[in-house]
Write a protein that holds these residues in place. Sequence first.
Motif, PDB file in Angstrom:
ATOM      1  N   ILE A 112       0.835  -1.201   0.000  1.00 53.42           N
ATOM      2  CA  ILE A 112       0.000   0.000   0.000  1.00 53.42           C
ATOM      3  C   ILE A 112       0.873   1.255   0.000  1.00 53.42           C
ATOM      4  N   ALA A 113       0.585   2.167  -0.932  1.00 53.30           N
ATOM      5  CA  ALA A 113       1.347   3.413  -1.050  1.00 53.30           C
ATOM      6  C   ALA A 113       0.710   4.544  -0.256  1.00 53.30           C
ATOM      7  N   GLN A 114      -0.637   4.625  -0.272  1.00 55.08           N
ATOM      8  CA  GLN A 114      -1.308   5.740   0.374  1.00 55.08           C
ATOM      9  C   GLN A 114      -2.726   5.345   0.767  1.00 55.08           C
ATOM     10  N   LEU A 115      -3.180   5.926   1.863  1.00 55.35           N
ATOM     11  CA  LEU A 115      -4.552   5.746   2.332  1.00 55.35           C
ATOM     12  C   LEU A 115      -5.190   7.118   2.484  1.00 55.35           C
ATOM     13  N   LYS A 116      -6.461   7.209   2.122  1.00 56.26           N
ATOM     14  CA  LYS A 116      -7.235   8.434   2.326  1.00 56.26           C
ATOM     15  C   LYS A 116      -8.605   8.034   2.850  1.00 56.26           C
ATOM     16  N   TYR A 117      -9.224   8.950   3.595  1.00 54.15           N
ATOM     17  CA  TYR A 117     -10.555   8.665   4.131  1.00 54.15           C
ATOM     18  C   TYR A 117     -11.380   9.941   4.114  1.00 54.15           C
ATOM     19  N   ASP A 118     -12.628   9.806   3.713  1.00 55.11           N
ATOM     20  CA  ASP A 118     -13.586  10.906   3.750  1.00 55.11           C
ATOM     21  C   ASP A 118     -14.627  10.568   4.807  1.00 55.11           C
ATOM     22  N   ALA A 119     -14.578  11.258   5.946  1.00 52.34           N
ATOM     23  CA  ALA A 119     -15.473  10.982   7.061  1.00 52.34           C
ATOM     24  C   ALA A 119     -16.933  11.329   6.741  1.00 52.34           C
ATOM     25  N   GLU A 120     -17.151  12.243   5.809  1.00 52.14           N
ATOM     26  CA  GLU A 120     -18.516  12.634   5.449  1.00 52.14           C
ATOM     27  C   GLU A 120     -19.237  11.531   4.690  1.00 52.14           C
ATOM     28  N   THR A 121     -18.503  10.833   3.826  1.00 55.35           N
ATOM     29  CA  THR A 121     -19.129   9.790   2.999  1.00 55.35           C
ATOM     30  C   THR A 121     -18.726   8.382   3.414  1.00 55.35           C
ATOM     31  N   TRP A 122     -17.837   8.274   4.428  1.00 58.36           N
ATOM     32  CA  TRP A 122     -17.335   6.982   4.895  1.00 58.36           C
ATOM     33  C   TRP A 122     -16.660   6.217   3.755  1.00 58.36           C
ATOM     34  N   THR A 123     -15.878   6.924   2.954  1.00 56.54           N
ATOM     35  CA  THR A 123     -15.181   6.312   1.826  1.00 56.54           C
ATOM     36  C   THR A 123     -13.690   6.204   2.130  1.00 56.54           C
ATOM     37  N   LEU A 124     -13.160   4.995   1.995  1.00 56.36           N
ATOM     38  CA  LEU A 124     -11.737   4.736   2.164  1.00 56.36           C
ATOM     39  C   LEU A 124     -11.121   4.592   0.783  1.00 56.36           C
ATOM     40  N   GLU A 125     -10.056   5.334   0.531  1.00 50.59           N
ATOM     41  CA  GLU A 125      -9.336   5.227  -0.727  1.00 50.59           C
ATOM     42  C   GLU A 125      -7.987   4.576  -0.459  1.00 50.59           C
ATOM     43  N   VAL A 126      -7.685   3.519  -1.202  1.00 50.93           N
ATOM     44  CA  VAL A 126      -6.428   2.792  -1.049  1.00 50.93           C
ATOM     45  C   VAL A 126      -5.692   2.833  -2.385  1.00 50.93           C
ATOM     46  N   THR A 127      -4.464   3.347  -2.361  1.00 49.80           N
ATOM     47  CA  THR A 127      -3.614   3.358  -3.540  1.00 49.80           C
ATOM     48  C   THR A 127      -2.468   2.384  -3.298  1.00 49.80           C
ATOM     49  N   PHE A 128      -2.292   1.472  -4.234  1.00 50.41           N
ATOM     50  CA  PHE A 128      -1.258   0.453  -4.123  1.00 50.41           C
ATOM     51  C   PHE A 128       0.001   0.902  -4.850  1.00 50.41           C
ATOM     52  N   GLU A 153      -9.409   4.494  11.738  1.00 51.05           N
ATOM     53  CA  GLU A 153      -8.448   4.598  12.838  1.00 51.05           C
ATOM     54  C   GLU A 153      -7.692   3.287  13.001  1.00 51.05           C
ATOM     55  N   GLY A 154      -8.386   2.174  12.818  1.00 55.85           N
ATOM     56  CA  GLY A 154      -7.761   0.866  12.952  1.00 55.85           C
ATOM     57  C   GLY A 154      -6.668   0.628  11.932  1.00 55.85           C
ATOM     58  N   ILE A 155      -6.925   0.964  10.677  1.00 59.86           N
ATOM     59  CA  ILE A 155      -5.909   0.719   9.646  1.00 59.86           C
ATOM     60  C   ILE A 155      -4.717   1.657   9.830  1.00 59.86           C
ATOM     61  N   LYS A 156      -4.965   2.883  10.282  1.00 63.52           N
ATOM     62  CA  LYS A 156      -3.856   3.803  10.524  1.00 63.52           C
ATOM     63  C   LYS A 156      -2.952   3.291  11.640  1.00 63.52           C
ATOM     64  N   ASN A 157      -3.533   2.638  12.651  1.00 62.48           N
ATOM     65  CA  ASN A 157      -2.783   2.166  13.806  1.00 62.48           C
ATOM     66  C   ASN A 157      -2.273   0.735  13.667  1.00 62.48           C
ATOM     67  N   ALA A 158      -2.683   0.046  12.620  1.00 61.61           N
ATOM     68  CA  ALA A 158      -2.294  -1.360  12.448  1.00 61.61           C
ATOM     69  C   ALA A 158      -0.806  -1.483  12.132  1.00 61.61           C
ATOM     70  N   ASP A 159      -0.183  -2.530  12.679  1.00 58.79           N
ATOM     71  CA  ASP A 159       1.225  -2.805  12.369  1.00 58.79           C
ATOM     72  C   ASP A 159       1.391  -3.105  10.886  1.00 58.79           C
ATOM     73  N   SER A 160       0.454  -3.849  10.317  1.00 59.33           N
ATOM     74  CA  SER A 160       0.484  -4.161   8.893  1.00 59.33           C
ATOM     75  C   SER A 160      -0.805  -3.647   8.253  1.00 59.33           C
ATOM     76  N   LYS A 161      -0.670  -2.637   7.414  1.00 60.16           N
ATOM     77  CA  LYS A 161      -1.844  -2.060   6.745  1.00 60.16           C
ATOM     78  C   LYS A 161      -2.489  -3.083   5.810  1.00 60.16           C
ATOM     79  N   GLY A 162      -1.659  -3.863   5.112  1.00 60.85           N
ATOM     80  CA  GLY A 162      -2.172  -4.864   4.179  1.00 60.85           C
ATOM     81  C   GLY A 162      -2.943  -5.978   4.871  1.00 60.85           C
ATOM     82  N   VAL A 163      -2.425  -6.460   5.995  1.00 62.50           N
ATOM     83  CA  VAL A 163      -3.117  -7.509   6.753  1.00 62.50           C
ATOM     84  C   VAL A 163      -4.452  -6.983   7.260  1.00 62.50           C
TER      85      VAL A 163
END
Length: 72
Positions: free
Chosen positions: A14-30, A47-57
Amino acid sequence: MAWETFDNFQSSNIAQLKYDAETWTLEVTFHGGSTYHYFDVPEQLWEGIKNADSKGVFLNAEIKGHYRYSKV
């Protein structure tokens, strides 16, 4: 949309993560360049993916197969 960007992490997939709290949309760029939107993802999973040791897992266990998605 009001994206919050999170890219201060190391991941083999994973290269980048984005999140829109208004629409609950997670964007994942590989690293390969593909980008996906995952819909109706609750903020606690953001919050969970940001704090996870492995984003991919975390992505594979908690998001993929559980939420609608679309390739951007």
